[in-house]
Enzyme design. Structure first.
Site, PDB file in Angstrom:
ATOM      1  N   CYS A   1      -9.002   8.799 -22.652  1.00  0.00           N
ATOM      2  CA  CYS A   1      -8.540   8.622 -24.038  1.00  0.00           C
ATOM      3  C   CYS A   1      -7.092   8.134 -24.037  1.00  0.00           C
ATOM      4  O   CYS A   1      -6.486   7.962 -22.991  1.00  0.00           O
ATOM      5  CB  CYS A   1      -8.630   9.949 -24.796  1.00  0.00           C
ATOM      6  SG  CYS A   1     -10.243  10.744 -24.674  1.00  0.00           S
TER       7      CYS A   1
ATOM      8  N   ASP B   1      -4.344   9.704 -24.921  1.00  0.00           N
ATOM      9  CA  ASP B   1      -3.320  10.669 -24.516  1.00  0.00           C
ATOM     10  C   ASP B   1      -3.797  11.715 -23.522  1.00  0.00           C
ATOM     11  O   ASP B   1      -3.006  12.563 -23.110  1.00  0.00           O
ATOM     12  CB  ASP B   1      -2.790  11.400 -25.757  1.00  0.00           C
ATOM     13  CG  ASP B   1      -2.371  10.420 -26.825  1.00  0.00           C
ATOM     14  OD1 ASP B   1      -1.650   9.464 -26.484  1.00  0.00           O
ATOM     15  OD2 ASP B   1      -2.789  10.581 -27.989  1.00  0.00           O
TER      16      ASP B   1
ATOM     17  N   ARG C   1      13.083 -12.576  -0.973  1.00  0.00           N
ATOM     18  CA  ARG C   1      12.945 -12.202  -2.392  1.00  0.00           C
ATOM     19  C   ARG C   1      11.776 -11.235  -2.590  1.00  0.00           C
ATOM     20  O   ARG C   1      10.880 -11.493  -3.381  1.00  0.00           O
ATOM     21  CB  ARG C   1      12.688 -13.507  -3.160  1.00  0.00           C
ATOM     22  CG  ARG C   1      13.228 -13.568  -4.545  1.00  0.00           C
ATOM     23  CD  ARG C   1      13.073 -14.975  -5.104  1.00  0.00           C
ATOM     24  NE  ARG C   1      11.707 -15.403  -5.169  1.00  0.00           N
ATOM     25  CZ  ARG C   1      11.219 -16.551  -4.682  1.00  0.00           C
ATOM     26  NH1 ARG C   1      12.017 -17.438  -4.113  1.00  0.00           N
ATOM     27  NH2 ARG C   1       9.944 -16.834  -4.764  1.00  0.00           N
TER      28      ARG C   1
ATOM     29  N   TYR D   1     -15.290  10.175 -25.753  1.00  0.00           N
ATOM     30  CA  TYR D   1     -15.770   9.080 -26.597  1.00  0.00           C
ATOM     31  C   TYR D   1     -16.984   8.399 -25.984  1.00  0.00           C
ATOM     32  O   TYR D   1     -17.016   8.139 -24.776  1.00  0.00           O
ATOM     33  CB  TYR D   1     -14.681   8.018 -26.764  1.00  0.00           C
ATOM     34  CG  TYR D   1     -13.525   8.451 -27.627  1.00  0.00           C
ATOM     35  CD1 TYR D   1     -13.708   8.755 -28.974  1.00  0.00           C
ATOM     36  CD2 TYR D   1     -12.237   8.526 -27.096  1.00  0.00           C
ATOM     37  CE1 TYR D   1     -12.631   9.132 -29.769  1.00  0.00           C
ATOM     38  CE2 TYR D   1     -11.164   8.899 -27.881  1.00  0.00           C
ATOM     39  CZ  TYR D   1     -11.363   9.209 -29.225  1.00  0.00           C
ATOM     40  OH  TYR D   1     -10.300   9.580 -29.999  1.00  0.00           O
TER      41      TYR D   1
ATOM     42  N   ARG E   1       2.727 -23.067 -11.473  1.00  0.00           N
ATOM     43  CA  ARG E   1       3.222 -22.225 -12.558  1.00  0.00           C
ATOM     44  C   ARG E   1       4.508 -22.880 -13.015  1.00  0.00           C
ATOM     45  O   ARG E   1       4.472 -23.945 -13.609  1.00  0.00           O
ATOM     46  CB  ARG E   1       3.393 -20.778 -12.051  1.00  0.00           C
ATOM     47  CG  ARG E   1       3.622 -19.766 -13.145  1.00  0.00           C
ATOM     48  CD  ARG E   1       3.613 -18.324 -12.624  1.00  0.00           C
ATOM     49  NE  ARG E   1       4.706 -18.021 -11.703  1.00  0.00           N
ATOM     50  CZ  ARG E   1       4.915 -16.817 -11.173  1.00  0.00           C
ATOM     51  NH1 ARG E   1       4.125 -15.805 -11.439  1.00  0.00           N
ATOM     52  NH2 ARG E   1       5.938 -16.617 -10.358  1.00  0.00           N
TER      53      ARG E   1
HETATM   54  C1  LIG Z   1       7.667 -11.270  -8.865  1.00  0.00           C
HETATM   55  C2  LIG Z   1       8.251 -12.320  -8.024  1.00  0.00           C
HETATM   56  C3  LIG Z   1       8.633 -12.049  -6.698  1.00  0.00           C
HETATM   57  C4  LIG Z   1       8.307 -10.749  -6.007  1.00  0.00           C
HETATM   58  O1  LIG Z   1       6.938 -10.736  -5.671  1.00  0.00           O
HETATM   59  P1  LIG Z   1       6.348  -9.610  -4.678  1.00  0.00           P
HETATM   60  O2  LIG Z   1       4.968 -10.050  -4.418  1.00  0.00           O
HETATM   61  O3  LIG Z   1       6.413  -8.333  -5.436  1.00  0.00           O
HETATM   62  O4  LIG Z   1       7.234  -9.613  -3.498  1.00  0.00           O
HETATM   63  C5  LIG Z   1       9.308 -13.024  -5.998  1.00  0.00           C
HETATM   64  N1  LIG Z   1       9.572 -14.217  -6.563  1.00  0.00           N
HETATM   65  C6  LIG Z   1       9.195 -14.535  -7.817  1.00  0.00           C
HETATM   66  C7  LIG Z   1       9.506 -15.881  -8.362  1.00  0.00           C
HETATM   67  C8  LIG Z   1       8.512 -13.600  -8.587  1.00  0.00           C
HETATM   68  O5  LIG Z   1       8.136 -13.924  -9.823  1.00  0.00           O
END
Ligand SMILES: *Cc1c(COP(=O)(O)O)cnc(C)c1O
Length: 378
Positions: free
Chosen positions: A316, A318, A229, A269, A136
């Site tokens: 739907c 809403d 993180r 619907y 990515r």
């Molecule tokens: C979203 C994200 C996270 C957190 O991911 P989780 O799976 O929710 O812990 C950590 N690092 C990066 C780069 C992200 O984009």
């Protein structure tokens, strides 16, 4: 209108604090904690969640873009904030003035940012993003890209007026079961460490090395390094029950209309559902514009005091319909839980063929967030 008159999301910041403390309890001492609060804190309210995290000692926050970071600074959040995505170079002044940390994913961007910072006579704090297998964002370093990748990172870090405080990578399969996923994650981690060693041998020192997302925090404690993180763990999911985390959002609505309809009538619907019997049908004021995924149509239940009420017909924009024939005590204004305590967001997400993340951050801005005490939500 009273916030709880239509559809609302009850958010427990105390449960977020609980989850934060549970995660902290398994981290090495001195390991920093970055709370991921992108996408409005996975739908929970970025300002409120960040205020709580700041007050209980989180070291860092992460958002996906400049606007999300500015929202937090405007609300008075003072701790460091990392922007995970791209920011156009025209905003370097704002990054610096707001004291934000920008991710740098390639040498060309480092050069652009550096030029702007030099022109301002100020320094931009950056974290280098290394691509170790997510394919990515980040400097490519796998296989034949290693030498060039390291060279480019060193060059990026040496651009004038950039302060390379940190370096990070992101795992692709740390939350997947199986030996293949384990092997892949371990390889990513080993490569990340080799990249750091090579860059540091060129004389660059990163103060914060980080890579552990929720999957890694829960399953790969050795990857904690200087900072973790996590995102989804904070919101109560993704630990497989190991950490005793609590969900923090409860999506609620109520019965707004009840009518009796004969057998053989098509509902909503497309007439995709036809009543097999005389039916006591409830209408609830929540639809896909509130974040209730339309793909759940005819394939889910919502929770009442008396038990699950099957959802009928297409969802739907809403509103949608639920079958109350077998739930005679459920009446007008009875509360309906879409997900939260009686039904996990993970269970409902699986029924929609998705993950808790998507369900949580789909809850739209029309749905007021109501912050509740922990006692209301366990
Ligand atoms: C979203 C994200 C996270 C957190 O991911 P989780 O799976 O929710 O812990 C950590 N690092 C990066 C780069 C992200 O984009």
């Amino acid at each position: 209108m009273d916030l709880r008159k239509r559809t609302w999301a009850e958010i427990s910041l105390d449960n977020i604090e609980h989850n934060y403390r549970r995660i902290r309890s398994i981290l090495p001492e001195n390991c920093k904690f970055l709370g991921v609060v992108k996408a409005d804190a996975y739908g929970h309210g970025a300002v409120e969640v960040s205020r709580r995290l700041e007050s209980i000692g989180a070291d860092y926050l992460a958002v996906s873009c400049l606007d999300e970071a500015v929202e937090l600074r405007d609300a008075g959040i003072g701790i460091p904030i990392l922007i995970l995505g791209h920011t156009p170079r025209e905003y370097v002044r704002e990054l610096i003035e707001r004291d934000l940390t920008q991710t740098v994913t390639c040498e060309a961007k480092a050069i652009e940012y550096s030029r702007e910072a030099v022109a301002l006579g100020r320094t931009l704090r950056i974290h280098i993003k290394v691509d170790t297998g997510m394919s990515r964002l980040g400097f490519l370093t796998a296989g034949g890209h290693f030498e060039k990748g390291v060279e480019n990172i060193v060059s990026a870090c040496r651009q004038p007026r950039l302060d390379p405080e940190g370096v990070y990578t992101h795992f692709a399969v740390s939350d997947e079961p199986g030996v293949e996923a384990r092997r892949y994650t371990e390889e990513q981690f080993a490569l990340f460490q080799r990249v750091i060693a090579a860059v540091e041998s060129a004389g660059i020192r990163f103060r914060i090395r980080h890579c552990a997302n929720s999957g890694a925090v829960a399953g790969y404690p050795e990857t904690a390094l200087d900072m973790v993180r996590p995102g989804i763990l904070l919101y109560g999911f993704g630990d497989g029950g190991k950490l005793g985390l609590r969900p923090c959002m409860r999506l609620m609505t109520h019965v707004s209309t009840i009518k009796y309809i004969d057998a053989g009538l098509p509902v909503s619907y497309g007439g995709a559902f036809v009543t097999p019997r005389r039916t006591r049908m409830g209408v609830i004021p929540i639809g896909y514009a509130d974040g209730l995924l339309r793909s759940l149509s005819n394939n889910c239940s919502f929770m009442t005091e008396q038990g699950p009420a099957p959802q009928r017909g297409r969802i739907c924009m809403d509103m949608c319909m639920i079958d109350l024939t077998d739930l005679p005590q459920v009446n007008l204004e009875s509360l309906i839980e879409i997900f939260g305590q009686r039904q996990s967001a993970e269970t409902l997400a699986a029924q929609a063929g998705t993950i808790s993340y998507e369900l949580l951050c789909s809850v739209s801005k029309r749905v007021p967030r109501v912050y509740v005490e922990a006692s209301a939500q366990k």
